[in-house]
Motif scaffolding. Sequence first.
Motif, PDB file in Angstrom:
ATOM      1  N   ILE A   1      47.019  25.545 -27.061  1.00 36.99           N
ATOM      2  CA  ILE A   1      47.718  26.166 -25.938  1.00 36.99           C
ATOM      3  C   ILE A   1      46.710  26.250 -24.798  1.00 36.99           C
ATOM      4  CG2 ILE A   1      49.005  28.159 -25.103  1.00 36.99           C
ATOM      5  CD1 ILE A   1      50.388  26.690 -27.399  1.00 36.99           C
ATOM      6  N   LEU A   2      46.926  25.460 -23.751  1.00 32.34           N
ATOM      7  CA  LEU A   2      45.972  25.418 -22.642  1.00 32.34           C
ATOM      8  C   LEU A   2      46.458  26.278 -21.482  1.00 32.34           C
ATOM      9  CD1 LEU A   2      45.028  21.616 -22.655  1.00 32.34           C
ATOM     10  CD2 LEU A   2      44.013  23.515 -23.933  1.00 32.34           C
ATOM     11  N   LEU A   3      45.512  26.791 -20.700  1.00 33.96           N
ATOM     12  CA  LEU A   3      45.815  27.760 -19.646  1.00 33.96           C
ATOM     13  C   LEU A   3      45.376  27.224 -18.296  1.00 33.96           C
ATOM     14  CD1 LEU A   3      44.520  30.949 -21.486  1.00 33.96           C
ATOM     15  CD2 LEU A   3      46.827  29.993 -21.521  1.00 33.96           C
ATOM     16  N   ASP A   4      46.290  27.306 -17.309  1.00 34.69           N
ATOM     17  CA  ASP A   4      45.944  26.869 -15.966  1.00 34.69           C
ATOM     18  C   ASP A   4      45.245  27.991 -15.212  1.00 34.69           C
ATOM     19  OD1 ASP A   4      47.890  28.664 -15.104  1.00 34.69           O
ATOM     20  OD2 ASP A   4      49.421  27.126 -14.819  1.00 34.69           O
ATOM     21  N   GLY A   5      45.042  27.795 -13.914  1.00 32.11           N
ATOM     22  CA  GLY A   5      44.286  28.761 -13.130  1.00 32.11           C
ATOM     23  C   GLY A   5      44.934  30.125 -13.030  1.00 32.11           C
TER      24      GLY A   5
ATOM     25  N   ALA B   1      52.638  33.885 -24.208  1.00 31.68           N
ATOM     26  CA  ALA B   1      53.548  33.726 -25.349  1.00 31.68           C
ATOM     27  C   ALA B   1      54.886  33.153 -24.904  1.00 31.68           C
ATOM     28  CB  ALA B   1      53.751  35.077 -26.041  1.00 31.68           C
ATOM     29  N   LEU B   2      55.412  33.663 -23.797  1.00 35.80           N
ATOM     30  CA  LEU B   2      56.704  33.187 -23.321  1.00 35.80           C
ATOM     31  C   LEU B   2      56.621  31.744 -22.842  1.00 35.80           C
ATOM     32  CD1 LEU B   2      59.652  33.768 -22.706  1.00 35.80           C
ATOM     33  CD2 LEU B   2      58.954  34.777 -20.518  1.00 35.80           C
ATOM     34  N   ASP B   3      55.571  31.410 -22.114  1.00 36.67           N
ATOM     35  CA  ASP B   3      55.402  30.026 -21.648  1.00 36.67           C
ATOM     36  C   ASP B   3      55.327  29.052 -22.819  1.00 36.67           C
ATOM     37  OD1 ASP B   3      55.391  30.882 -19.047  1.00 36.67           O
ATOM     38  OD2 ASP B   3      53.251  30.637 -18.714  1.00 36.67           O
ATOM     39  N   ALA B   4      54.503  29.383 -23.807  1.00 35.56           N
ATOM     40  CA  ALA B   4      54.340  28.492 -24.958  1.00 35.56           C
ATOM     41  C   ALA B   4      55.644  28.367 -25.733  1.00 35.56           C
ATOM     42  CB  ALA B   4      53.224  29.002 -25.866  1.00 35.56           C
ATOM     43  N   ALA B   5      56.378  29.470 -25.847  1.00 33.12           N
ATOM     44  CA  ALA B   5      57.667  29.425 -26.552  1.00 33.12           C
ATOM     45  C   ALA B   5      58.651  28.517 -25.835  1.00 33.12           C
ATOM     46  CB  ALA B   5      58.235  30.843 -26.673  1.00 33.12           C
ATOM     47  N   GLU B   6      58.664  28.568 -24.507  1.00 28.86           N
ATOM     48  CA  GLU B   6      59.571  27.710 -23.753  1.00 28.86           C
ATOM     49  C   GLU B   6      59.205  26.235 -23.927  1.00 28.86           C
ATOM     50  OE1 GLU B   6      59.326  29.345 -19.830  1.00 28.86           O
ATOM     51  OE2 GLU B   6      60.925  30.798 -20.190  1.00 28.86           O
ATOM     52  N   GLY B   7      57.902  25.941 -23.999  1.00 30.86           N
ATOM     53  CA  GLY B   7      57.485  24.568 -24.241  1.00 30.86           C
ATOM     54  C   GLY B   7      57.936  24.067 -25.595  1.00 30.86           C
ATOM     55  N   LEU B   8      57.757  24.875 -26.638  1.00 32.14           N
ATOM     56  CA  LEU B   8      58.178  24.468 -27.981  1.00 32.14           C
ATOM     57  C   LEU B   8      59.694  24.400 -28.095  1.00 32.14           C
ATOM     58  CD1 LEU B   8      55.652  26.519 -30.134  1.00 32.14           C
ATOM     59  CD2 LEU B   8      55.724  24.044 -29.871  1.00 32.14           C
ATOM     60  N   SER B   9      60.389  25.309 -27.425  1.00 33.75           N
ATOM     61  CA  SER B   9      61.851  25.262 -27.424  1.00 33.75           C
ATOM     62  C   SER B   9      62.348  23.958 -26.816  1.00 33.75           C
ATOM     63  CB  SER B   9      62.401  26.465 -26.647  1.00 33.75           C
ATOM     64  OG  SER B   9      63.813  26.422 -26.590  1.00 33.75           O
ATOM     65  N   TYR B  10      61.676  23.509 -25.758  1.00 27.42           N
ATOM     66  CA  TYR B  10      62.032  22.231 -25.145  1.00 27.42           C
ATOM     67  C   TYR B  10      61.869  21.098 -26.162  1.00 27.42           C
ATOM     68  CZ  TYR B  10      61.532  18.050 -22.240  1.00 27.42           C
ATOM     69  OH  TYR B  10      61.659  16.789 -21.718  1.00 27.42           O
ATOM     70  N   LEU B  11      60.787  21.088 -26.903  1.00 29.66           N
ATOM     71  CA  LEU B  11      60.550  20.035 -27.891  1.00 29.66           C
ATOM     72  C   LEU B  11      61.623  20.039 -28.970  1.00 29.66           C
ATOM     73  CD1 LEU B  11      56.691  20.422 -28.463  1.00 29.66           C
ATOM     74  CD2 LEU B  11      57.831  18.673 -27.085  1.00 29.66           C
ATOM     75  N   HIS B  12      61.981  21.232 -29.451  1.00 30.41           N
ATOM     76  CA  HIS B  12      62.912  21.338 -30.575  1.00 30.41           C
ATOM     77  C   HIS B  12      64.358  21.117 -30.181  1.00 30.41           C
ATOM     78  CE1 HIS B  12      60.021  24.057 -33.146  1.00 30.41           C
ATOM     79  NE2 HIS B  12      59.514  22.882 -32.853  1.00 30.41           N
ATOM     80  N   HIS B  13      64.740  21.566 -28.996  1.00 32.49           N
ATOM     81  CA  HIS B  13      66.157  21.625 -28.663  1.00 32.49           C
ATOM     82  C   HIS B  13      66.587  20.700 -27.532  1.00 32.49           C
ATOM     83  CE1 HIS B  13      66.711  25.086 -31.288  1.00 32.49           C
ATOM     84  NE2 HIS B  13      65.624  25.628 -30.748  1.00 32.49           N
TER      85      HIS B  13
ATOM     86  N   ASN C   1      55.893  23.581 -19.237  1.00 38.29           N
ATOM     87  CA  ASN C   1      55.040  24.194 -20.236  1.00 38.29           C
ATOM     88  C   ASN C   1      54.532  23.199 -21.275  1.00 38.29           C
ATOM     89  OD1 ASN C   1      57.318  26.759 -19.820  1.00 38.29           O
ATOM     90  ND2 ASN C   1      55.170  27.021 -19.305  1.00 38.29           N
ATOM     91  N   ILE C   2      54.560  21.928 -20.929  1.00 44.22           N
ATOM     92  CA  ILE C   2      53.940  20.878 -21.736  1.00 44.22           C
ATOM     93  C   ILE C   2      52.879  20.210 -20.865  1.00 44.22           C
ATOM     94  CG2 ILE C   2      54.281  18.771 -23.076  1.00 44.22           C
ATOM     95  CD1 ILE C   2      55.807  21.052 -24.264  1.00 44.22           C
ATOM     96  N   VAL C   3      51.677  20.089 -21.375  1.00 42.29           N
ATOM     97  CA  VAL C   3      50.598  19.508 -20.575  1.00 42.29           C
ATOM     98  C   VAL C   3      50.968  18.082 -20.181  1.00 42.29           C
ATOM     99  CG1 VAL C   3      49.267  18.581 -22.533  1.00 42.29           C
ATOM    100  CG2 VAL C   3      48.100  19.275 -20.442  1.00 42.29           C
TER     101      VAL C   3
ATOM    102  N   VAL D   1      51.671  23.672 -23.818  1.00 36.95           N
ATOM    103  CA  VAL D   1      51.419  23.142 -25.157  1.00 36.95           C
ATOM    104  C   VAL D   1      50.745  21.777 -25.019  1.00 36.95           C
ATOM    105  CG1 VAL D   1      52.466  22.496 -27.356  1.00 36.95           C
ATOM    106  CG2 VAL D   1      53.446  24.358 -25.999  1.00 36.95           C
ATOM    107  N   ALA D   2      49.712  21.546 -25.814  1.00 41.71           N
ATOM    108  CA  ALA D   2      48.935  20.310 -25.716  1.00 41.71           C
ATOM    109  C   ALA D   2      48.675  19.737 -27.099  1.00 41.71           C
ATOM    110  CB  ALA D   2      47.610  20.582 -24.999  1.00 41.71           C
ATOM    111  N   ASP D   3      48.043  18.554 -27.110  1.00 42.48           N
ATOM    112  CA  ASP D   3      47.566  17.859 -28.316  1.00 42.48           C
ATOM    113  C   ASP D   3      48.709  17.509 -29.259  1.00 42.48           C
ATOM    114  OD1 ASP D   3      46.127  16.713 -30.316  1.00 42.48           O
ATOM    115  OD2 ASP D   3      44.552  18.213 -30.298  1.00 42.48           O
TER     116      ASP D   3
END
Length: 987
Positions: A816-820, A788-800, A741-743, A826-828
């Motif tokens: 927050i970028l979206l695939d097909g 929402a869940l995907d983005a939360a998991e990406g940020l959780s990875y960054l923080h924890h 969940n991180i670009v 999470v990007a930028d």
Amino acid sequence: MLTLLFLLLLSSPLAHSVNQEGFYLLQFKLGLWDPTNSLSSWNNSDKTPCNWVGITCDASALQSVISVNLTGLELAGPFPSIICRLPFLSYVSLNNNSINSSLPGNISDCQRLQHLDLAQNYFSGTIPDSLSEIPFLRYLDLSGNSISGEIPASFGRFRHLEYLNLVENYLNGTVPSSLGNISSLREIQLAYNPLSPGRIPSELGNLTRLEFLWLAECNLVGQIPASLGGLSRIRNLDLSVNRLTGPIPSSFADLKSVVQVELFNNSLSGGLPLGLSNLTTLRRFDASMNQLTGTIPDELCKLPLGSLNLFENRFEGTLPESIARSPNLYELKLFKNKLTGELPKELGKNSPLEGLDMSYNEFHGEIPEGLCEKGHLEELILIYNSFSGQIPSNLGKCQSLKRVRLRNNKLSGTVPDQFWGLPHVYLLDLVENSFSGSISSKISSAYNLSNLLISNNQFSGSIPRELGSLGNLNEFSGNDNKFMGLIPASLVKLTQLSRLDLSDNNLSGELPVGIKALKKLNELKLANNKLSGKIPSEIGSLSGLNYLDLSGNAFSGKIPLELQNLKLNLLNLSYNQLSGELPALYANENYRDSFVGNLGLCGDLPDLCPRVGVSKNLGYLWILRTIFILAAIVFLVGIVGFYWKYRTFKKNQKGLAMLKWRSFHKLGFSEFEIVECLDEGNVIGIGASGKVYKVVLSNGEEVAVKKLWKGTKRKDDGSVEPEKDEFEVEVETLGKIRHKNIVRLWCCCNNGDCKLLVYEYMPNGSLGDLLHGSKSGLLDWPTRYKIALDAAEGLSYLHHDCVPPIVHRDVKSNNILLDGEFGAKVADFGVAKVVGGVSKGVESMSVIAGSYGYIAPEYGYTLRVNEKSDIYSFGVIILELVTGRLPVDPEFGEKDLAKWVCTTLDQKEVDNIIDPKLDASYKEEICKVLKIGLQCTSSLPINRPSMRKVVKMLQEAGPDSKSRSFKKDGKLSPYYHEDGSGQGSMV
């Protein structure tokens, strides 16, 4: 207009039946908006207002109004000063409404007022000096507003004030020493204000009646004055989250009435003072996250403590045995010190122990048997010590356990059968020990288990099929053990599984059929076993798979072409018995190491496909043909090289020399293809830092290229840093991150004049563009929930999960970028910051990073960066998904989306904020997610849940959850803490 209405009221036939005080109250009502008609009982036909809602009169014949209590009635508008015309008014409460003016200077006209509660409103402006002219005022609560300016020094003129609460405003200046003149004070609460750096006034020690002093996060500096030891009646002393230095005063031993002392997150040094045995009423002591040294005093541990938090200090020596005799002890957290020796053998036998965290010390010996004697233990965290022996069998009966972390010790023996099946445990971490035996079939009872981490032990036997019944299992790491037999077919039922690592065991047989059901699988690592059969083609349907390692087995047959559908960070099929042609995507030098040791594989890679049985003459012909081809290739390469150098020279003239390419993944394309496609026809986005291009490569793959122009960046101290700009930050951050969940950053180039970042292409663009554009109808609620869940998991990875943790600092829907398939990433990371520790420190910035509407309130005035800033921004994204509205909209007036949602919920039903494009059948789930967004956007950082907890709450709010439905809670209390200490246990 109000005057006209009042005159009309006076002229009506019924007006003459209500007394003068009733007239004042009716005019008071006319000055407010009453959306719920709460004041409908205020009728001008009554003789007196004494029976009106919120009105209390005295018992005399005059029946004078003495109290106006309109708490929580959703009233809005300016403060109605006319209320002060009530001559005997002594009590006013407008708590938890939407009063949105400044406090008027003539509020001092309420001369008989004793109780004034205006908390949890939208008051702004400064506190008028005239407030102190109310002679009998005893209770003043202005907390939870937007009041700015200094705390008036004139407050020192109060003579009867007992309660002062200014918590959670925007006050600056320092704590006035004149407060020490108010000898009647019993409570002072100033926490969570962006005060200027200042010392604690020593004059506060004069307040001998003071019982509650709350100065958390007030930007206090310097030493704690010894005079505070004179607060003989103090019960709650909270100086946490400041920048206090020096020792804890020895005079604290004189605080004989104190129940709670909170000193966490400062820079205090020295040892704990002598004489703590005098504090016989002390129940909670928290001096964690400081620089305290010495030993933990026995006299402190002899007290009947309920909670003792001394983690993240520099304490040495042993833990006194006396701590085990406390009949109240429910929480003991001493992690990250230098403590040695054994834990007290009686620990837990006399105490209702709920949380024990001794991690990162030098403890040894056995785990005490009685830790769960009282049946309340929920968290047992002993990681990174030298504990030995077996897990006590009594812990197998501890039904209350939720988190167990025993990794990196010297524990051995078999794990008790019942311990495997504890029903409420969601994290079981036994990594890096010497446990033996097998996983008990009783693990089927651990229905709440989310993470099973047992790698690097000596577990043996087969993996029980009962594991397949654990529907919440997210990670199973069992690598580096001695497991044997088949991988159970039941594992394909684990639809929540994101990581499966069983490498370095003795597993055999084929992979189970139906692996395509593991839709959330991110890592599949089965290296160095004895697995055989064909690699299932259905693995290619696992779109989220990032890591695939099947090396060191006996897999045979062809490599499935479907594996080319995957976007892998790691692919390792080496040292098997695979044969046939390499799939086209992998038939290049970048993937050579992924296939070595498979003698039957053929492809375009030299030496990978040895030829045998060729005749001598044909061999010569083959050699001559090869030489001719090679010569032709050399000639063509020379021509192409000359042409390429010429083009490169020309591009150098334009600032586009590709001289410093750097790759972070195995690439299926040449970086130099990128340059040819950077024309204006391929631009898909333009931002402040440059342009974004869509590039279609020769192999058909699509990538996104961000082109940044040369610039400078100001350091956090204000100086200019010419090199460390957005480009470097993005490269340093994304170059080492691996998460679904991180670009992905494929590669980058920097030649000084031009900087390129090449990312995976996300065909559905950003969440912000899609949600707020013409195609928002594509985003139904299940899709929004997944995002929402995907983005939360990406940020959780960054923080924890990143070491050290990373704070993004610009979380917004456009990042927050979206695939097909509308999976979110999470990007930028151009303004991301690596911090010293999410659970501990904050990092100050000189410039606000982030985007308007997403910036946490405290970040705007403190410039302090920690993970709570990201959590607030993510909460705004949740509110966007629920409401479909922009974070800032002219319709909101001066409010942003977070404040608009809170205000609207205070005044109207939840239907008024839910995006009308969403199907009403999802209302219950939407409301659950909305509640999470409101928690994340709490104005108090301490009230915001961690990202790990956000992920858990979102999972529980999903369509299959049985969690409680949304209830309108109103505003959060400023006293709420995520746990008893205000600090979360270390993960």
